[in-house]
Design a protein around this motif. Structure first.
Motif, PDB file in Angstrom:
ATOM      1  N   PRO A 131       0.845  -1.197   0.000  1.00 38.31           N
ATOM      2  CA  PRO A 131       0.000   0.000   0.000  1.00 38.31           C
ATOM      3  C   PRO A 131       0.877   1.242   0.000  1.00 38.31           C
ATOM      4  CG  PRO A 131      -0.032  -1.094   2.136  1.00 38.31           C
ATOM      5  CD  PRO A 131       0.708  -2.000   1.209  1.00 38.31           C
ATOM      6  N   VAL A 133       2.072   4.918   1.157  1.00 37.70           N
ATOM      7  CA  VAL A 133       2.028   5.685   2.403  1.00 37.70           C
ATOM      8  C   VAL A 133       2.552   7.096   2.154  1.00 37.70           C
ATOM      9  CG1 VAL A 133       2.338   3.657   3.886  1.00 37.70           C
ATOM     10  CG2 VAL A 133       4.333   4.933   3.130  1.00 37.70           C
ATOM     11  N   GLU A 165       0.984   9.596   7.965  1.00 41.63           N
ATOM     12  CA  GLU A 165      -0.424   9.851   7.686  1.00 41.63           C
ATOM     13  C   GLU A 165      -1.084   8.739   6.919  1.00 41.63           C
ATOM     14  OE1 GLU A 165      -0.783  13.520   5.661  1.00 41.63           O
ATOM     15  OE2 GLU A 165       0.432  14.576   7.135  1.00 41.63           O
ATOM     16  N   VAL A 166      -2.391   8.710   6.985  1.00 39.03           N
ATOM     17  CA  VAL A 166      -3.146   7.695   6.273  1.00 39.03           C
ATOM     18  C   VAL A 166      -3.479   8.197   4.870  1.00 39.03           C
ATOM     19  CG1 VAL A 166      -5.341   6.480   6.174  1.00 39.03           C
ATOM     20  CG2 VAL A 166      -4.121   6.689   8.345  1.00 39.03           C
ATOM     21  N   GLU A 170      -8.076   3.887   4.935  1.00 40.82           N
ATOM     22  CA  GLU A 170      -8.041   2.688   5.761  1.00 40.82           C
ATOM     23  C   GLU A 170      -6.679   2.024   5.764  1.00 40.82           C
ATOM     24  OE1 GLU A 170     -11.314   0.054   5.091  1.00 40.82           O
ATOM     25  OE2 GLU A 170     -12.600   1.739   4.591  1.00 40.82           O
ATOM     26  N   GLY A 171      -6.590   0.897   6.404  1.00 37.54           N
ATOM     27  CA  GLY A 171      -5.316   0.178   6.465  1.00 37.54           C
ATOM     28  C   GLY A 171      -4.601   0.504   7.765  1.00 37.54           C
ATOM     29  N   GLU A 172      -3.539  -0.234   8.023  1.00 36.46           N
ATOM     30  CA  GLU A 172      -2.830  -0.031   9.274  1.00 36.46           C
ATOM     31  C   GLU A 172      -2.015   1.255   9.218  1.00 36.46           C
ATOM     32  OE1 GLU A 172       1.026  -2.477   9.397  1.00 36.46           O
ATOM     33  OE2 GLU A 172      -0.363  -3.694   8.250  1.00 36.46           O
ATOM     34  N   PRO A 173      -1.787   1.854  10.386  1.00 36.95           N
ATOM     35  CA  PRO A 173      -0.982   3.081  10.383  1.00 36.95           C
ATOM     36  C   PRO A 173       0.419   2.794   9.869  1.00 36.95           C
ATOM     37  CG  PRO A 173      -1.964   2.657  12.548  1.00 36.95           C
ATOM     38  CD  PRO A 173      -2.189   1.467  11.718  1.00 36.95           C
ATOM     39  N   ALA A 174       0.965   3.762   9.111  1.00 37.74           N
ATOM     40  CA  ALA A 174       2.329   3.580   8.600  1.00 37.74           C
ATOM     41  C   ALA A 174       3.286   3.885   9.717  1.00 37.74           C
ATOM     42  CB  ALA A 174       2.551   4.456   7.388  1.00 37.74           C
TER      43      ALA A 174
END
Lengths: 174, 158
Positions: A131, A133, A165-166, A170-174
């Motif tokens: 993903p 970031v 930052e997102v 959605e998704g896990e925090p970077a």
């Protein structure tokens, strides 16, 4: 199938471009566009049909491969900030691979180039993408790739990326 | 973080056009290997020219040019079935990049070994010779430093 995947190969060495061509054609890639410098590659990215995937050499006359990656990922007028960018390099040192990753490379293919290795990298960036970031000055694939032998730096990077930052919600925090 | 379940536009297109698979078979891989082998046959004349150029750059003490030429050769040679030349080029590349002044007493034997490998085949250069030259470079270079801890060297190719 790779027959509809347009590939851009950027390398100032004609022989290295020929090597990539000879490897990609038998894989079924029909459209291989070549550039011998990053400025030309930038113009090609703006064309239609645009490439879907880029193999880029690191060491080139200015701008070099990493400068190109930075521009593609971050420039406001970038034609495709999400395009998979595979750095092809003779550098094998850990810190150099990290440097490429920090610039926003999707993957780093260390020479010597072998067809099997090229295919592995294609598979990785198309079917196991990270993903994207955004954090601090960085925008690009999440650098915490797992199960990736050429990216052995997860723990250090994880602590650096904490709090990014997102992008997209959605998704896990970077 | 973008949602892995929501591919970005580039990813969506790639998933659509590939239909979820590269479709590359063992036969296709073999064809690619064969194509590279054929290309390798054309490489020695080109390598000879590059080694002649590097010999000139070494004679002039032009470390930048030596680095540029050898950086290209090390990747090409290793890919095109010339591992000894690839190692020698990598070693000379390292010498040119990491030492303040190009030490000709180390660089010249590198060039000579590459010429021997190109003229008489890679078997003409013993592994021990390559190892000795690599060791000389390691000694001259000193401990490896991550340049992100100091200003990066700017390198350009011709």
């Amino acid at each position: 199938m790779l027959d509809r995947v347009d590939v851009l190969v950027v390398d100032d060495s004609a022989m290295m471009r020929a090597i990539m061509r000879e490897v990609l054609r038998p894989f079924g890639v029909r459209r291989i566009v070549e550039a011998d410098n990053a400025d030309q590659a930038w113009e090609i990215l703006k064309q239609t049909p645009a490439p879907d995937l880029v193999f880029i050499d690191w060491i080139m006359p200015d701008p070099d491969g990493l400068a190109f990656i930075n521009k593609v990922r971050k420039a406001p007028d970038s034609p495709n900030p999400y395009i998979p960018l595979i750095v092809v390099t003779g550098h094998t040192e850990v810190w150099r691979v990290e440097q490429a990753r920090d610039a926003g490379a999707s993957s780093v293919l260390c020479k010597p180039v072998a067809p099997k290795k090229v295919l592995e990298h294609i598979n990785r960036v198309i079917f196991e993408p990270q993903p994207f970031v955004r954090g601090g000055d960085y925008f690009g694939p999440d650098r915490r790739r797992r199960e990736m032998p050429e990216w052995p730096f997860e723990e250090r990077r994880a602590s650096k990326q904490k709090g990014a930052e997102v992008e997209g919600g959605e998704g896990e925090p970077a | 973080v973008s949602d892995p379940a929501q591919p970005n536009p580039a990813q969506r297109r790639l998933m659509m056009v590939t239909k979820g698979s590269t479709g590359v078979t063992a036969g296709m891989l073999a064809k690619a290997e064969a194509a590279l082998s054929k290309l390798a046959e054309t490489y020695p004349p080109m390598a000879r020219q590059e080694v002649e150029e590097v010999a000139e750059a070494v004679a002039q003490g032009d470390a930048e040019r030596v680095f540029q030429l050898m950086h290209v050769v090390k990747g090409q040679a290793a890919t095109l079935g010339q591992p000894i030349i690839g190692r020698l080029a990598a070693s000379l590349c390292e010498l040119a990049r990491e030492t303040e002044r190009l030490d000709k007493s180390i660089a010249v034997p590198h060039v000579a070994a590459m010429k021997a490998a190109l003229s008489h085949g890679e078997d003409a250069v013993a592994n021990e010779v390559v190892e000795e030259l690599e060791a000389l470079v390691l000694k001259a270079r000193g401990p490896r430093v991550d340049p992100r801890q100091k200003p990066a060297l700017k390198r350009k190719k011709p």
